[in-house]
Write an enzyme that holds these catalytic residues in place. Sequence first.
Site, PDB file in Angstrom:
ATOM      1  N   ASN A  89       1.259  -0.905   0.020  1.00 42.58           N
ATOM      2  CA  ASN A  89       0.003  -0.183   0.131  1.00 42.58           C
ATOM      3  C   ASN A  89       1.141   0.978   0.098  1.00 42.58           C
ATOM      4  OD1 ASN A  89      -2.513   1.823   1.128  1.00 42.58           O
ATOM      5  ND2 ASN A  89      -0.444   1.778   2.599  1.00 42.58           N
ATOM      6  N   TYR A 156       3.060   9.754 -11.298  1.00 41.02           N
ATOM      7  CA  TYR A 156       2.248   8.691  -9.965  1.00 41.02           C
ATOM      8  C   TYR A 156       1.147   8.097 -10.760  1.00 41.02           C
ATOM      9  CZ  TYR A 156      -1.399   8.886  -6.853  1.00 41.02           C
ATOM     10  OH  TYR A 156      -1.487   7.956  -5.490  1.00 41.02           O
ATOM     11  N   LYS A 160       1.179   4.030 -11.263  1.00 44.55           N
ATOM     12  CA  LYS A 160       0.000   3.197 -10.674  1.00 44.55           C
ATOM     13  C   LYS A 160      -0.310   2.497 -11.134  1.00 44.55           C
ATOM     14  CE  LYS A 160      -0.414   4.230  -6.342  1.00 44.55           C
ATOM     15  NZ  LYS A 160       0.279   4.174  -5.276  1.00 44.55           N
ATOM     16  N   THR A 191      -6.606  11.684   3.943  1.00 43.26           N
ATOM     17  CA  THR A 191      -5.525  11.329   4.588  1.00 43.26           C
ATOM     18  C   THR A 191      -4.164  12.341   4.327  1.00 43.26           C
ATOM     19  OG1 THR A 191      -4.356  10.150   2.498  1.00 43.26           O
ATOM     20  CG2 THR A 191      -5.990   9.170   4.346  1.00 43.26           C
TER      21      THR A 191
END
Length: 252
Positions: A89, A156, A160, A191
Amino acid sequence: MLLQDRVALVTGASSGIGRATAKLFARHGARLVVAGRDEARLSSVAASIEAEGGQVLALAGDVRDEGHVRALVDTAVDAFGGLDIAFNNAGALGPMGPTPSVSREDWGDALDVNLTAAFLGAKHQLPALVTRGGGSLIFTGTFVGHTVGFPGMAAYAAGKAGLLGLVKALAAEFGGQGVRVNALLPGGTDTPMGRSVANGPEALAQVTQLHALQRLASPEEIAGSALYLASDLAAFTTGTAVLADGGVSIKR
Ligand code: NAP
């Protein structure tokens, strides 16, 4: 108690989605190895799991370091007798901004943490899962670059997206040995990482309006989907990308 007698490894457990997932897995009976770079935050997560009666070992390190990744698996096997679930994760946004301004080095760093670390995890976790007669391997992807293209997030998004190819290849390669391999694709989640993108009232409004539910997820809500993929509830689910995106994919 969906994970009774299971041993699970969670990376990125010092914060956000990983922390919430580690706690939820423990509440469902899993014995845990938790990882992250920040030793103090990781220890506090382990302490809170122990305070609830859970069994947990914390090992701080960087997921780009193959020695660390191997040590996580060895710890699970040595301390708890094997490995049944690995939630890979840990992730990082990497360089943000116009793609022509992204350096080769920053591009490489982003791919290292978001994609190569996942390969390293799988490389060392799969033999342990096979030894147990099967298990669940989960990678945290994202809606970014999957259902929504965001300007300024090429490294990113590319890293991913690579996870989805990895998931399909591994699911086919190890399905016969009882290993399920899936990606979990959260929507915007509250988060430190989520708040670094939704970093003010305007940016937050822009992000929330992408979601049919018109809000960010809590880390605990994403942890619920990780629990599903880790558990026998998802016994026939493999090689796929599970969206926990608050309806981003159908909001146009
Ligand atoms: P977060 O709260 O910032 O947590 C990120 C975690 O990854 C931290 O535990 C961090 O550990 C760890 N990490 C980062 N780089 C690492 C490295 N090189 N080695 C080891 N650990 C490393 O963010 P989050 O939102 O929970 O993110 C978890 C995952 O969800 C990530 O893969 C992220 O891409 C994905 N995701 C997040 C969102 C969102 O909106 N938040 C949406 C979709 C997908 P330390 O802090 O201890 O270094």
